[in-house]
Design a protein around this motif. Structure first.
Motif, short mmCIF file in Angstrom:
data_model
loop_
_atom_site.label_atom_id
_atom_site.label_comp_id
_atom_site.label_asym_id
_atom_site.label_seq_id
_atom_site.Cartn_x
_atom_site.Cartn_y
_atom_site.Cartn_z
N ASP A 97 -111.16 -27.44 -0.16
CA ASP A 97 -112.08 -26.87 0.82
C ASP A 97 -112.73 -25.59 0.31
N HIS A 98 -111.95 -24.80 -0.44
CA HIS A 98 -112.47 -23.52 -0.93
C HIS A 98 -112.66 -23.50 -2.45
N ASP A 99 -112.33 -24.62 -3.13
CA ASP A 99 -112.41 -24.70 -4.59
C ASP A 99 -111.67 -23.52 -5.20
N GLN A 100 -110.41 -23.33 -4.80
CA GLN A 100 -109.64 -22.16 -5.19
C GLN A 100 -108.24 -22.57 -5.63
N LEU A 101 -107.82 -22.01 -6.78
CA LEU A 101 -106.45 -22.22 -7.25
C LEU A 101 -105.48 -21.49 -6.35
N CYS A 102 -104.31 -22.10 -6.10
CA CYS A 102 -103.37 -21.51 -5.15
C CYS A 102 -101.93 -21.66 -5.66
N CYS A 103 -101.11 -20.69 -5.26
CA CYS A 103 -99.66 -20.84 -5.40
C CYS A 103 -99.14 -21.25 -4.01
N HIS A 104 -97.83 -21.44 -3.91
CA HIS A 104 -97.27 -21.85 -2.62
C HIS A 104 -97.44 -20.75 -1.57
N VAL A 105 -97.43 -19.49 -2.01
CA VAL A 105 -97.63 -18.39 -1.07
C VAL A 105 -99.06 -18.41 -0.53
N CYS A 106 -100.02 -18.62 -1.43
CA CYS A 106 -101.43 -18.68 -1.01
C CYS A 106 -101.63 -19.76 0.05
N VAL A 107 -101.06 -20.92 -0.20
CA VAL A 107 -101.21 -22.04 0.75
C VAL A 107 -100.58 -21.68 2.09
N ALA A 108 -99.37 -21.07 2.05
CA ALA A 108 -98.67 -20.74 3.30
C ALA A 108 -99.41 -19.67 4.09
N VAL A 109 -100.03 -18.73 3.40
CA VAL A 109 -100.66 -17.60 4.09
C VAL A 109 -102.13 -17.86 4.43
N ASP A 110 -102.91 -18.39 3.46
CA ASP A 110 -104.36 -18.45 3.63
C ASP A 110 -104.93 -19.84 3.80
N HIS A 111 -104.19 -20.88 3.46
CA HIS A 111 -104.78 -22.22 3.44
C HIS A 111 -103.98 -23.22 4.27
N ARG A 112 -103.28 -22.74 5.28
CA ARG A 112 -102.46 -23.62 6.09
C ARG A 112 -103.29 -24.65 6.86
N LEU A 113 -104.54 -24.27 7.19
CA LEU A 113 -105.39 -25.16 7.99
C LEU A 113 -106.31 -26.01 7.13
N CYS A 114 -106.28 -25.84 5.81
CA CYS A 114 -107.17 -26.60 4.92
C CYS A 114 -106.68 -28.04 4.79
N SER A 115 -107.62 -28.95 4.69
CA SER A 115 -107.29 -30.38 4.70
C SER A 115 -107.21 -30.98 3.31
N SER A 116 -107.68 -30.25 2.30
CA SER A 116 -107.74 -30.82 0.96
C SER A 116 -106.95 -29.97 -0.02
N ILE A 117 -105.62 -30.05 0.06
CA ILE A 117 -104.73 -29.36 -0.87
C ILE A 117 -104.18 -30.39 -1.85
N GLN A 118 -104.44 -30.19 -3.15
CA GLN A 118 -104.01 -31.15 -4.15
C GLN A 118 -103.10 -30.48 -5.18
N HIS A 119 -102.22 -31.28 -5.76
CA HIS A 119 -101.33 -30.81 -6.81
C HIS A 119 -102.13 -30.73 -8.11
N ILE A 120 -102.05 -29.62 -8.82
CA ILE A 120 -102.87 -29.43 -10.02
C ILE A 120 -102.63 -30.51 -11.06
N PRO A 121 -101.41 -30.92 -11.35
CA PRO A 121 -101.24 -31.99 -12.34
C PRO A 121 -102.00 -33.27 -11.99
N ASP A 122 -102.21 -33.52 -10.68
CA ASP A 122 -102.94 -34.73 -10.28
C ASP A 122 -104.43 -34.64 -10.60
N VAL A 123 -105.01 -33.44 -10.42
CA VAL A 123 -106.46 -33.29 -10.65
C VAL A 123 -106.77 -32.89 -12.08
N ALA A 124 -105.72 -32.55 -12.85
CA ALA A 124 -105.95 -32.08 -14.22
C ALA A 124 -105.93 -33.19 -15.25
#
Length: 585
Positions: A97-124
């Protein structure tokens, strides 16, 4: 009991820390670290660090002030993969949704409502085959070179500013010297006038004194004569009496005349205007700070031979409530501040858009505005044609405090369909010819593009000569190459700056080409009215490199396009109420 309760809360705490105390973590406690030991490569909280310091007195311990110097413990997070916001965490995810790299903390704090969270190994997967990844070293090298060039330009600019300061100071001193000369002359003239007046007054006083002396002596002499004739008989006394009466009369007249001037005097009243004017002027002149803008940003993240691909696209509505018809975007250009100027021929208006493509101002024109080009700073020029009264003009419009203001106009005897600006010249297209004018409207030369290709056209189409063979134009940044869309015969014509034809490009996707744009790096883009396509063509104007968008992508009857280096996007407008913005890579 209290200690056990406290420990249970600490173990169950779901706070996420960027660094966790190493000893506490070994005891299954989640405590935020406030210190780091380089020798131990471990993190410590406020409770554990005293124990460490007592045991290892010579170890170097860093607190939160030096958190950037904290090194990751062995086997934790590599520098490249470390989250900048949470240095103790690794980048494992990407938010689509934001085209932004994230750690688990980023996802928990800033991207909890985002619908498109992918694992980097999958998209890499297969990243090495990605054209963008393969071109990365070249892009970085180009950008570093441009940054170094910009730094050198700014260094030269700084030296030039110091020279300019010296020149202005010399001019100020010259003004001061001139003013001193004027003041010296004024002083001299005033003193000379004073001396003249004093001389005149002294002459009057001298004359009065001489008259008084003469009358005084004459009266004394005549009275002395009368007194000396006292024994000579009455006739002499009578004569003396009459003469004395005459002198007395003359004396009284002299005194009467002199008494009208009680005192000779001089006064001086300064000109208040001198002091008022000087005191109102705080400086010798007006100092203006000016920034010279180029027509487009000179920095391009893409090398000249880069072939673009479309990442995604969005549409932005540019129709105003006052528009009576469907928008027909005939021309567009970008200002140094990122604002976009577009022309809407159906609604006979010029519109100013902000960086979010919202209409923030507009101005009406008498008839059919077509192409628009950036002149410099916040000035643009708009082609305006009125075929009913055979009026063909170029309107110069400035953006002043967010408002479109027409400042001047140039009139032509021919049609004014397309316009671009390079150096000190204006290039104007008129269906079948390309005219070159000075900025004041003086004709420099004419390039008859139709004549150059006419033999082939006549042979192929017989009586179909003429038409829109010179629709829109674009000029390379160095001014050596001119690109022309031949609307009538589905061609892109490439000329040198002398008018010699270099190439003629045709393609099935090149149906009724209208808008053409060339970036400062030399990328060439064309949009086509009939085929509803947006193309990239090589710099020589001979080969299609890519078809970037079609009708199914939202392209409809396009007439104008512009590449924004600022946002790495291609903006397309046509017979539609929306602008199509293609984000490219």
């Amino acid at each position: 009991m209290a200690s056990k309760f406290e420990s249970s809360i600490q173990r169950g705490c779901d706070f996420i820390h960027d660094f966790v105390c190493s000893p506490c973590e070994e005891d299954r406690l989640n405590t935020e670290a406030q210190y780091f030991c380089n020798q131990c490569t471990k993190y410590y909280c406020v409770n554990c660090v005293p124990v460490h310091n007592k045991l290892f007195k010579r170890h170097s311990v860093l607190d939160r002030k030096d958190v950037k110097k904290w090194a990751a413990a062995p086997g934790t997070v590599d520098v490249l993969e470390r989250c900048e916001r949470h240095p103790g965490e690794a980048l494992k995810l990407i938010c689509g949704d934001h085209d932004q790299l994230c750690c688990h903390v980023c996802v928990a704090v800033d991207h909890r409502l985002c619908s498109s969270i992918q694992h980097i190994p999958d998209v890499a997967r297969d990243i090495r085959k990605d054209p963008g990844f393969r071109q990365l070293p070249q892009q970085v090298a180009v950008l570093r070179k441009q940054i170094e060039d910009m730094k050198n330009d700014r260094k030269k600019n700084s030296s030039l500013l110091r020279k300019t300061r010296t020149a202005i100071v010399d001019e100020i001193k010259a003004i001061r010297k001139m003013i001193n000369g004027i003041l010296d002359k004024m002083e001299k003239t005033t003193v000379q006038e004073l001396d003249r007046l004093v001389t005149d007054q002294e002459m009057s006083i001298k004359k009065d004194m001489e008259s008084c002396t003469q009358m005084h002596d004459e009266l004394k002499n005549i009275i002395d004569d009368i007194q000396s004739k006292d024994s000579s008989g009455e006739p002499p006394l009578y004569i003396g009496f009459k003469k004395c009466e005459e002198k007395i009369k003359q004396g009284k007249e002299i005194l009467q005349n002199m008494s009208s001037v009680v005192k000779y005097d001089l006064t001086f009243r300064k000109h208040n205007g001198i002091e008022d004017n000087l005191s109102s002027m705080k400086t010798f002149g007006v100092l203006n700070e000016s920034n010279v803008y180029c027509k487009q940003p000179l920095i391009s993240l893409f090398p000249r031979d880069h072939v673009f691909a479309t990442k995604d696209y969005k549409e932005y509505n540019v129709k105003m409530s006052s528009d009576k018809d469907t928008c027909d975007i005939e021309g567009m250009c970008e200002l140094p501040g990122g604002e976009i100027v577009i022309t809407d021929s159906n609604n006979m208006t010029v519109k100013l858009l902000d960086q979010e493509y919202r209409v923030v101002d507009h101005c009406d024109v008498p008839r059919c505005p077509l192409d628009v080009c950036h002149i410099g700073g916040n000035e643009v020029a708009v082609c305006v044609n009125n075929d009913y009264n055979d009026t063909h003009e170029l309107h110069f419009i400035n953006i002043i405090k967010g408002k479109l203001v027409t400042t001047r106009k140039l009139s032509f005897s021919h049609k004014c369909y397309g316009a671009t600006h390079h150096g000190n010249n204006l290039y104007i297209s008129s269906d079948t010819a390309l005219y070159v004018y000075t900025m004041t409207g003086k004709l420099v030369k004419t390039l008859n593009v139709f004549t150059m290709t006419g033999w082939r056209i006549k042979k192929r189409y017989k009586d179909k000569s003429g038409g829109d063979t010179v629709a829109r134009i674009a000029i390379s940044n160095d001014g050596k190459t001119i690109y022309i869309t031949n609307y009538s015969y589905n061609e892109l014509i490439t000329l040198d700056n002398l008018g010699n034809k270099l190439a003629t490009f045709t393609d099935p996707d090149l149906g009724r080409p209208t808008g053409v744009h060339v970036t400062t790096a030399g990328h060439v883009f064309v949009c086509c009215y009939d085929s509803d396509t947006v193309l990239q063509v090589d710099k020589d104007g001979k080969t299609k490199l890519a078809t970037l968008a079609r009708k199914q992508d939202g392209v409809y009857k396009p007439r104008a396009l512009f590449f924004s280096s600022r946002s790495s996007s291609l903006i397309v407008g046509g017979l539609k109420d929306t602008l199509l913005v293609l984000n490219v890579r």
